[in-house]
Scaffold this motif. Structure first.
Motif, PDB file in Angstrom:
ATOM      1  N   MET A 271       0.833  -1.167   0.000  1.00 38.34           N
ATOM      2  CA  MET A 271       0.000   0.000   0.000  1.00 38.34           C
ATOM      3  C   MET A 271       0.888   1.243   0.000  1.00 38.34           C
ATOM      4  SD  MET A 271      -3.060   0.814   2.576  1.00 38.34           S
ATOM      5  CE  MET A 271      -2.744   2.129   3.689  1.00 38.34           C
ATOM      6  N   PRO A 272       0.708   2.125  -0.948  1.00 33.03           N
ATOM      7  CA  PRO A 272       1.574   3.302  -1.025  1.00 33.03           C
ATOM      8  C   PRO A 272       1.246   4.315   0.063  1.00 33.03           C
ATOM      9  CG  PRO A 272      -0.126   3.414  -2.698  1.00 33.03           C
ATOM     10  CD  PRO A 272      -0.247   2.067  -2.035  1.00 33.03           C
ATOM     11  N   ASN A 273       2.251   5.128   0.397  1.00 35.77           N
ATOM     12  CA  ASN A 273       2.041   6.211   1.358  1.00 35.77           C
ATOM     13  C   ASN A 273       0.979   7.160   0.837  1.00 35.77           C
ATOM     14  OD1 ASN A 273       3.900   5.845   3.524  1.00 35.77           O
ATOM     15  ND2 ASN A 273       5.544   6.226   2.077  1.00 35.77           N
ATOM     16  N   THR A 274      -0.014   7.412   1.654  1.00 41.00           N
ATOM     17  CA  THR A 274      -1.053   8.341   1.235  1.00 41.00           C
ATOM     18  C   THR A 274      -0.983   9.650   2.008  1.00 41.00           C
ATOM     19  OG1 THR A 274      -2.578   7.319   2.797  1.00 41.00           O
ATOM     20  CG2 THR A 274      -2.623   6.518   0.526  1.00 41.00           C
ATOM     21  N   THR A 275      -0.629   9.578   3.284  1.00 41.82           N
ATOM     22  CA  THR A 275      -0.598  10.803   4.082  1.00 41.82           C
ATOM     23  C   THR A 275       0.796  11.261   4.468  1.00 41.82           C
ATOM     24  OG1 THR A 275      -0.900   9.554   6.120  1.00 41.82           O
ATOM     25  CG2 THR A 275      -2.883  10.381   5.048  1.00 41.82           C
ATOM     26  N   SER A 276       1.789  10.401   4.407  1.00 46.39           N
ATOM     27  CA  SER A 276       3.130  10.777   4.845  1.00 46.39           C
ATOM     28  C   SER A 276       3.692  12.009   4.137  1.00 46.39           C
ATOM     29  CB  SER A 276       4.101   9.603   4.706  1.00 46.39           C
ATOM     30  OG  SER A 276       3.853   8.658   5.699  1.00 46.39           O
ATOM     31  N   PRO A 277       3.576  12.114   2.805  1.00 45.47           N
ATOM     32  CA  PRO A 277       4.093  13.338   2.169  1.00 45.47           C
ATOM     33  C   PRO A 277       3.378  14.607   2.645  1.00 45.47           C
ATOM     34  CG  PRO A 277       3.749  11.630   0.527  1.00 45.47           C
ATOM     35  CD  PRO A 277       3.134  11.135   1.802  1.00 45.47           C
ATOM     36  N   HIS A 278       2.075  14.495   2.903  1.00 47.18           N
ATOM     37  CA  HIS A 278       1.320  15.651   3.384  1.00 47.18           C
ATOM     38  C   HIS A 278       1.712  16.003   4.818  1.00 47.18           C
ATOM     39  CE1 HIS A 278      -1.095  15.467  -0.203  1.00 47.18           C
ATOM     40  NE2 HIS A 278      -1.394  14.199   0.055  1.00 47.18           N
ATOM     41  N   ILE A 279       1.899  14.976   5.643  1.00 47.43           N
ATOM     42  CA  ILE A 279       2.318  15.211   7.023  1.00 47.43           C
ATOM     43  C   ILE A 279       3.689  15.869   7.036  1.00 47.43           C
ATOM     44  CG2 ILE A 279       3.013  14.093   9.190  1.00 47.43           C
ATOM     45  CD1 ILE A 279       0.909  11.943   8.598  1.00 47.43           C
ATOM     46  N   LEU A 280       4.606  15.368   6.230  1.00 50.06           N
ATOM     47  CA  LEU A 280       5.956  15.912   6.197  1.00 50.06           C
ATOM     48  C   LEU A 280       5.941  17.385   5.810  1.00 50.06           C
ATOM     49  CD1 LEU A 280       9.006  15.513   6.382  1.00 50.06           C
ATOM     50  CD2 LEU A 280       8.966  14.680   4.030  1.00 50.06           C
ATOM     51  N   ASN A 281       5.216  17.730   4.767  1.00 52.42           N
ATOM     52  CA  ASN A 281       5.163  19.107   4.295  1.00 52.42           C
ATOM     53  C   ASN A 281       4.503  20.027   5.323  1.00 52.42           C
ATOM     54  OD1 ASN A 281       5.300  21.316   2.555  1.00 52.42           O
ATOM     55  ND2 ASN A 281       3.338  20.832   1.634  1.00 52.42           N
ATOM     56  N   THR A 282       3.359  19.646   5.835  1.00 50.14           N
ATOM     57  CA  THR A 282       2.619  20.507   6.756  1.00 50.14           C
ATOM     58  C   THR A 282       3.311  20.600   8.108  1.00 50.14           C
ATOM     59  OG1 THR A 282       0.599  19.808   5.633  1.00 50.14           O
ATOM     60  CG2 THR A 282       0.346  20.947   7.719  1.00 50.14           C
ATOM     61  N   ALA A 283       3.841  19.496   8.604  1.00 52.63           N
ATOM     62  CA  ALA A 283       4.525  19.526   9.898  1.00 52.63           C
ATOM     63  C   ALA A 283       5.771  20.402   9.832  1.00 52.63           C
ATOM     64  CB  ALA A 283       4.895  18.110  10.336  1.00 52.63           C
ATOM     65  N   ALA A 284       6.483  20.379   8.710  1.00 52.64           N
ATOM     66  CA  ALA A 284       7.654  21.238   8.561  1.00 52.64           C
ATOM     67  C   ALA A 284       7.248  22.712   8.558  1.00 52.64           C
ATOM     68  CB  ALA A 284       8.407  20.887   7.284  1.00 52.64           C
ATOM     69  N   ASN A 285       6.150  23.031   7.909  1.00 57.38           N
ATOM     70  CA  ASN A 285       5.665  24.417   7.918  1.00 57.38           C
ATOM     71  C   ASN A 285       5.220  24.853   9.314  1.00 57.38           C
ATOM     72  OD1 ASN A 285       6.078  24.999   5.199  1.00 57.38           O
ATOM     73  ND2 ASN A 285       4.156  24.029   4.622  1.00 57.38           N
ATOM     74  N   LEU A 286       4.523  23.988  10.025  1.00 54.34           N
ATOM     75  CA  LEU A 286       4.085  24.317  11.377  1.00 54.34           C
ATOM     76  C   LEU A 286       5.258  24.392  12.350  1.00 54.34           C
ATOM     77  CD1 LEU A 286       0.778  22.277  11.652  1.00 54.34           C
ATOM     78  CD2 LEU A 286       1.047  24.749  11.444  1.00 54.34           C
ATOM     79  N   LEU A 287       6.302  23.641  12.085  1.00 48.97           N
ATOM     80  CA  LEU A 287       7.512  23.737  12.890  1.00 48.97           C
ATOM     81  C   LEU A 287       8.111  25.138  12.750  1.00 48.97           C
ATOM     82  CD1 LEU A 287       9.633  22.405  14.686  1.00 48.97           C
ATOM     83  CD2 LEU A 287      10.720  21.534  12.609  1.00 48.97           C
ATOM     84  N   GLY A 288       8.084  25.671  11.540  1.00 48.62           N
ATOM     85  CA  GLY A 288       8.536  27.044  11.328  1.00 48.62           C
ATOM     86  C   GLY A 288       7.694  28.038  12.106  1.00 48.62           C
ATOM     87  N   PHE A 289       6.383  27.807  12.161  1.00 49.31           N
ATOM     88  CA  PHE A 289       5.488  28.660  12.943  1.00 49.31           C
ATOM     89  C   PHE A 289       5.868  28.620  14.422  1.00 49.31           C
ATOM     90  CE2 PHE A 289       1.684  28.665  15.675  1.00 49.31           C
ATOM     91  CZ  PHE A 289       1.290  29.987  15.511  1.00 49.31           C
ATOM     92  N   CYS A 290       6.106  27.430  14.952  1.00 50.02           N
ATOM     93  CA  CYS A 290       6.474  27.297  16.362  1.00 50.02           C
ATOM     94  C   CYS A 290       7.786  28.013  16.658  1.00 50.02           C
ATOM     95  CB  CYS A 290       6.596  25.825  16.751  1.00 50.02           C
ATOM     96  SG  CYS A 290       5.024  24.979  16.879  1.00 50.02           S
ATOM     97  N   LEU A 291       8.757  27.869  15.780  1.00 49.28           N
ATOM     98  CA  LEU A 291      10.035  28.542  15.988  1.00 49.28           C
ATOM     99  C   LEU A 291       9.871  30.057  15.904  1.00 49.28           C
ATOM    100  CD1 LEU A 291      12.390  26.126  14.054  1.00 49.28           C
ATOM    101  CD2 LEU A 291      11.970  26.258  16.511  1.00 49.28           C
TER     102      LEU A 291
END
Length: 99
Positions: A1-21
């Motif tokens: 089964m291919p990754n369905t949410t991992s690329p989205h999680i990676l992109n959004t979590a990295a952006n939100l990490l920038g918000f937290c910083l």
């Protein structure tokens, strides 16, 4: 089964990490001592988002389908927990500056 949410999680979590910083840096620059709790809570959320990024990246890169699913699920739970934490931080910041 291919990754369905991992690329989205990676992109959004990295952006939100920038918000937290950004929040942490803004509180330090403004020298707001009464926001110490917000600063610490945001730091914990940043750690959760970093772990979510790492796990979703590992999920994308692994060739083992079982490991892929497990890593993606853990990354997803950490991401949702982080979203709830960001909501709390935003409410704390709002209440701190209104009152």
């Amino acid at each position: 089964m291919p990754n369905t949410t991992s690329p989205h999680i990676l992109n959004t979590a990295a952006n939100l990490l920038g918000f937290c910083l950004f929040v942490i840096t803004s509180l330090h620059i403004a020298n707001l001592t009464e926001t110490h709790l917000i600063d610490e809570f945001t730091s914990v959320i940043a750690i959760f988002l970093t772990c979510s990024c790492l796990l979703s990246f590992a999920s994308i890169r692994t060739s083992n389908p079982e490991r892929e699913r497990r890593l993606e699920t853990i990354a997803d739970y950490l991401f949702v927990l982080s979203l709830a934490g960001i909501l709390i931080v935003i409410l704390l910041i709002t209440l701190n500056f209104i009152g």
